[in-house]
Design an enzyme around this catalytic site. Sequence first.
Site, PDB file in Angstrom:
ATOM      1  N   VAL A   1      -6.038  -2.118  13.198  1.00  0.00           N
ATOM      2  CA  VAL A   1      -5.719  -1.987  14.621  1.00  0.00           C
ATOM      3  C   VAL A   1      -5.822  -0.512  14.986  1.00  0.00           C
ATOM      4  O   VAL A   1      -5.188   0.341  14.359  1.00  0.00           O
ATOM      5  CB  VAL A   1      -4.315  -2.535  14.948  1.00  0.00           C
ATOM      6  CG1 VAL A   1      -3.982  -2.277  16.414  1.00  0.00           C
ATOM      7  CG2 VAL A   1      -4.247  -4.027  14.657  1.00  0.00           C
TER       8      VAL A   1
ATOM      9  N   ALA B   1      -3.547   4.429  14.241  1.00  0.00           N
ATOM     10  CA  ALA B   1      -4.121   3.169  13.767  1.00  0.00           C
ATOM     11  C   ALA B   1      -3.268   2.654  12.615  1.00  0.00           C
ATOM     12  O   ALA B   1      -2.383   3.353  12.125  1.00  0.00           O
ATOM     13  CB  ALA B   1      -5.555   3.380  13.295  1.00  0.00           C
ATOM     14  N   LYS B   2      -3.499   1.440  12.216  1.00  0.00           N
ATOM     15  CA  LYS B   2      -2.858   0.896  11.013  1.00  0.00           C
ATOM     16  C   LYS B   2      -3.714  -0.259  10.526  1.00  0.00           C
ATOM     17  O   LYS B   2      -4.402  -0.892  11.320  1.00  0.00           O
ATOM     18  CB  LYS B   2      -1.446   0.393  11.334  1.00  0.00           C
ATOM     19  CG  LYS B   2      -0.545   0.285  10.121  1.00  0.00           C
ATOM     20  CD  LYS B   2       0.014   1.627   9.733  1.00  0.00           C
ATOM     21  CE  LYS B   2       0.885   1.545   8.503  1.00  0.00           C
ATOM     22  NZ  LYS B   2       1.555   2.827   8.240  1.00  0.00           N
ATOM     23  N   GLY B   3      -3.651  -0.523   9.218  1.00  0.00           N
ATOM     24  CA  GLY B   3      -4.439  -1.630   8.687  1.00  0.00           C
ATOM     25  C   GLY B   3      -3.669  -2.363   7.619  1.00  0.00           C
ATOM     26  O   GLY B   3      -2.604  -1.915   7.182  1.00  0.00           O
TER      27      GLY B   3
ATOM     28  N   ASP C   1      -0.223   3.055   2.264  1.00  0.00           N
ATOM     29  CA  ASP C   1       1.067   2.607   2.793  1.00  0.00           C
ATOM     30  C   ASP C   1       1.623   1.665   1.729  1.00  0.00           C
ATOM     31  O   ASP C   1       1.172   1.699   0.570  1.00  0.00           O
ATOM     32  CB  ASP C   1       0.876   1.913   4.161  1.00  0.00           C
ATOM     33  CG  ASP C   1       2.205   1.646   4.864  1.00  0.00           C
ATOM     34  OD1 ASP C   1       2.853   2.609   5.273  1.00  0.00           O
ATOM     35  OD2 ASP C   1       2.597   0.474   4.982  1.00  0.00           O
TER      36      ASP C   1
END
Length: 448
Positions: free
Chosen positions: A84, A129-131, A170
């Site tokens: 995202v 962002a992050k995934g 993460d």
Amino acid sequence: MAKASITAPSRQQLDSPVYDELGMERNPDNLYLQTIDAVLHAAEVLELPHRVQIILAQPVNEIMVHFPVRMDDGHHALFKGYRVQHNNALGPFKGGLRFHPDVHLDDVKSLSALMTMKCSLVRVPFGGAKGGVKCDPWKLSSGELMRVTRRFVSAIAPMIGPDHDIPAPDMGTNAQVMAWFADTYMNITRGVSGNDALAVVTGKPVEMGGSLGREKATGQGVIDVLAEMLPELNLSIKGGTCSLIGYGNVGSWAGKLWTERGGTVLAVMDHTGAIYNSEGLDTHALDAYVKEAGGVNGFEKTHHGAQKISEEEFYSTQVDVFIPAALEQMITPEKAQLMNCKVVAEAANAPTTPAGERVLMEKGVEILPAILCSAGGVTVSYFEWVQNRSNVYWDAEKVDDELNRHMVLAARRVGLARHRYGVEMRTAAYIAALDQIGKVYALRGIFP
Ligand code: NAD
């Protein structure tokens, strides 16, 4: 930081007109809505224009992919992955990659919005962002983990890049996963030179372009913020007490650095149990124990003075600073009722529910928000990206000094916003972050 000056409520109650305009369901239990609600509340206090509020209310891109992977026993499994990209007004999208069975789109969206705020607050030139990949990395073999990583990279490669979107580790991912990530990207992309392609991801091993100091950066950032802000609350690390949820990367570094600066860690809880020592836990020995045993459970059998305690006893332990460094949403109203601390330093992302936060605030607990406390990791990730792009590598002292400078300035920005607008710390942190984003949108305008 006089508490009497706080007039605004901690968060609004999903009453922004933006939700109706964008057709967003007002679900108070949705983590994304909770995150955006706090952002929109700060945007209103700051009087950001409507156009900036609607842009920030939704991510720019929500990418969802499915990809097959051959497992060790020969069968194929289908995995679901997310990336995202929330906002890139300040620079390329930036944010971690989580491998966990509970990864869901709304959580990834929420974490991506937090990254937008975090990068802006510490003034690194990145967006948010992050995934994630829905999988259980602890049950995968090393070969399976590598193949999941490589297939995921190949699925999202056209949408990322060293100038466009730069992932990082993460929960459930580490430097080894980042090494596979970079290697895959370097092999499948054309037109990006080797050294530049290396900068597609941060948190890499030091031997492969990683930065010194990245591993401890988030924990160190928490301590830098506390060293800066506690004196204003008539507290200090030296002689102070704390408790920690989570003793993984962030929690263990925060605990070790807290004791190195003269503080005492009284209690630690993780997914295996909770331990306590009225004289203070040996944080370095606990780190070595957790790395060997997989959790804090049983530490009391190896260390004199340490004792096992219940979850309820852990939350009730009287400390100056309570540091959640594990999962999101752990501080519910019930847990907040039990807590006996003066300050919560949010080392994890979004560890406090809005209802839990209200209970803490009624008790007069000061909450230092995640976009400030946990920003050390992305700050050193930025240093890694700078080093990769320039081919000039920094010594550990320079990384520490630069990290400290960024964290101290960010903490002061939050303190200033708090005084200026008379709001609590979380809203102040969002205001300090949004101020920068608002100025950039005012300068750039909205295309075309
Ligand atoms: P980690 O995987 O190294 O450690 C996670 C810790 O959480 C472990 O100690 C685990 O036992 C504990 N935990 C898991 N489930 C639990 C439960 N139900 N009850 C109590 N404890 C539980 O992860 P990390 O890198 O230390 O990240 C911790 C948090 O900090 C996450 O929210 C992450 O998103 C956030 N964060 C990490 C970084 C980073 O650089 N690593 C940067 C910013 C934010």
